[in-house]
Design a protein around this motif. Structure first.
Motif, short mmCIF file in Angstrom:
data_model
loop_
_atom_site.label_atom_id
_atom_site.label_comp_id
_atom_site.label_asym_id
_atom_site.label_seq_id
_atom_site.Cartn_x
_atom_site.Cartn_y
_atom_site.Cartn_z
N ASP A 126 -9.00 -37.64 58.97
CA ASP A 126 -8.00 -36.87 58.93
C ASP A 126 -8.62 -35.45 59.33
O ASP A 126 -9.37 -34.77 58.54
N THR A 127 -8.24 -35.02 60.59
CA THR A 127 -8.85 -33.74 61.15
C THR A 127 -8.38 -32.41 60.14
O THR A 127 -8.89 -31.49 60.10
N THR A 128 -7.30 -32.59 59.22
CA THR A 128 -6.87 -31.46 58.51
C THR A 128 -7.48 -31.43 57.14
O THR A 128 -7.24 -30.62 56.27
N ALA A 129 -8.26 -32.72 56.74
CA ALA A 129 -8.83 -32.77 55.35
C ALA A 129 -10.10 -32.13 55.25
O ALA A 129 -10.58 -31.81 56.20
N ASP A 130 -10.04 -31.75 53.78
CA ASP A 130 -11.44 -30.95 53.67
C ASP A 130 -12.62 -31.85 53.42
O ASP A 130 -12.69 -32.54 52.58
N MET A 131 -13.55 -31.61 54.25
CA MET A 131 -14.79 -32.50 54.29
C MET A 131 -15.71 -32.47 53.08
O MET A 131 -16.92 -33.09 52.92
N GLN A 132 -15.72 -31.36 52.52
CA GLN A 132 -16.45 -30.90 51.19
C GLN A 132 -16.56 -32.10 50.34
O GLN A 132 -17.69 -32.13 49.43
N ARG A 133 -15.44 -32.70 49.98
CA ARG A 133 -15.37 -33.90 49.20
C ARG A 133 -16.57 -34.95 49.25
O ARG A 133 -17.30 -35.43 48.37
N TYR A 134 -17.05 -35.11 50.60
CA TYR A 134 -18.17 -35.87 51.09
C TYR A 134 -19.50 -35.53 50.80
O TYR A 134 -20.39 -36.11 50.25
N GLU A 135 -19.49 -34.10 50.97
CA GLU A 135 -20.77 -33.45 50.54
C GLU A 135 -21.26 -33.44 49.10
O GLU A 135 -22.17 -33.46 48.57
N LYS A 136 -19.96 -33.26 48.49
CA LYS A 136 -20.10 -33.22 46.85
C LYS A 136 -20.41 -34.56 46.31
O LYS A 136 -21.48 -34.58 45.51
N ARG A 138 -22.16 -36.61 48.32
CA ARG A 138 -23.74 -36.98 48.59
C ARG A 138 -24.49 -36.16 47.49
O ARG A 138 -25.70 -36.47 46.98
N ALA A 139 -24.05 -35.01 47.13
CA ALA A 139 -24.81 -34.02 45.92
C ALA A 139 -25.07 -35.08 44.78
O ALA A 139 -25.99 -34.63 43.99
N GLN A 140 -24.06 -35.74 44.54
CA GLN A 140 -24.27 -36.71 43.13
C GLN A 140 -25.05 -37.67 43.44
O GLN A 140 -25.39 -38.56 42.51
N VAL A 154 -19.55 -34.16 58.54
CA VAL A 154 -19.94 -34.98 57.32
C VAL A 154 -21.41 -35.71 57.55
O VAL A 154 -21.62 -36.22 58.69
N ARG A 155 -22.54 -35.42 56.92
CA ARG A 155 -23.62 -36.20 56.92
C ARG A 155 -23.84 -37.56 56.43
O ARG A 155 -24.16 -37.67 55.14
N ALA A 156 -23.51 -38.39 57.28
CA ALA A 156 -23.45 -39.84 56.63
C ALA A 156 -23.33 -40.82 58.08
O ALA A 156 -22.77 -40.29 59.09
#
Length: 343
Positions: A126-136, A138-140, A154-156
């Motif tokens: 979804d181009t309108t979604a916040d991709m920070q959730r995936y970075e978070k 990854r940080a976990q 998204v680095r994946a």
């Protein structure tokens, strides 16, 4: 405890002393006897002691948007089997309208200590979604792979079908049958696979039929929902604009398009041709059998698992997109255009 020992001993047909030895992990018990005792525990509903539980390589979460479209269960089956063969236990988590969101399901899986997560057609598409959730995520330290959809943020590893090539295949097929007014029915514009299909469709129609990009965008593309009803509504609008063939972005939409044609008293494929996308299970047995662009589900599912296990094993694949080529499967829902071949 004594009552429990007696129950287990009676169920397994051994002495209480033998049960005690098995439960305490003591040596000197034949493996068949040990198995009988453990089976008795399972039958009676007692939990096995932690040290006697079967070791699994771990749980792997699989998050899908829904299971009504048969392509998602088909993909889940491929992924589940591939994980099981590698000793992992798949955990299927499905979003449902009014139910759990992708974020809630992710949190639930992370709380369960999953080894990794595979997202299918998730918010990453979804181009309108916040991709920070995936970075978070990854940080976990949770490895994950994303199927169907791409974001440079998204680095994946991403696993996708070639949506542009899929449209090229469908349009080329219909043009070869003599169709000159071909419509495209697909989902909301904000999704990456939708944007890619539009790109492929516009280029193919422009190159092969000479229509201007503006004309194609305004007259030949209809957005709707990825459902039977969505396909019906979109196809109906395209037929109003004189389309003699409709390419649909899913098999479910294609079935809706066939229904729309029949409601107008039209025959598929004599009066209008319909092409689907996915080649979902059972779609070869519809009436008429559906011509569709086959999504390479087995290859995509196995690649998703292989890539995730590399991430889990600490040898991650490059954070890029692995793109799989679809193929056209010609069946009975496409035929010569209305003017083609007439005297």
């Amino acid at each position: 405890m004594t009552a429990r020992l007696a129950d287990i001993a009676a169920q397994a047909g051994v002495s209480e002393a033998t049960v005690s030895r098995v439960l305490n992990g003591k040596p000197g018990v034949a493996s068949t006897t040990r198995e009988s005792v453990l089976a008795a525990l399972d039958v009676l509903g007692y939990e096995r002691p932690v040290k006697l539980r079967r070791r699994s390589a771990g749980l792997v979460g699989l998050i899908t948007p829904e299971l009504e479209n048969p392509i998602f269960p088909a993909l889940a089956q491929v992924i589940g089997q591939a994980l099981t063969r590698q000793g992992y236990t798949p955990v299927l988590a499905t979003q449902t309208p009014g139910g759990s969101t992708e974020d809630e399901l992710t949190e639930m899986l992370v709380d369960r200590g999953v080894s990794g997560i595979i997202f299918v057609s998730g918010l990453h598409a979804d181009t309108t979604a916040d991709m920070q959730r995936y970075e978070k995520l990854r940080a976990q330290g949770v490895p994950f792979v994303l199927v169907d959809g791409f974001s440079p943020q998204v680095r994946a590893p991403f696993i996708s079908p070639d949506d542009r090539a899929a449209m090229q295949l469908a349009v080329t097929h219909l043009v070869s049958l003599g169709h000159t007014r071909i419509g495209l029915a697909l989902g909301p514009r904000r999704f990456v696979p939708v944007l890619r299909k539009i790109e492929g469709f516009v280029k193919a129609v422009h190159d092969q039929l000479g229509a201007s990009e503006q004309q194609i965008e305004s007259e030949l593309i209809q957005h709707s929902l990825y459902t039977l009803e969505g396909g019906q509504a979109a196809a109906s609008a395209l037929m109003d604009r004189g389309c003699t063939a409709v390419v649909c972005a899913s098999d479910m939409m294609a079935l809706g398009a066939i229904r729309a044609a029949r409601q107008r008293g039209l025959e598929v494929p004599d009066d209008i041709s319909v092409v689907g996308f996915d080649d979902s299970p059972l779609i070869a047995f519809t009436d008429p059998p559906l011509t569709t662009v086959r999504k390479p589900v087995p290859a995509m599912g196995q690649a998703a698992v292989r890539t995730l296990l590399e991430e889990i094993g600490g040898t991650p694949a490059p954070h890029s997109e692995f793109v799989f080529m679809p193929e056209l499967v010609v069946r009975g829902s496409t035929a010569a255009g209305p003017l083609h071949g007439s005297p």
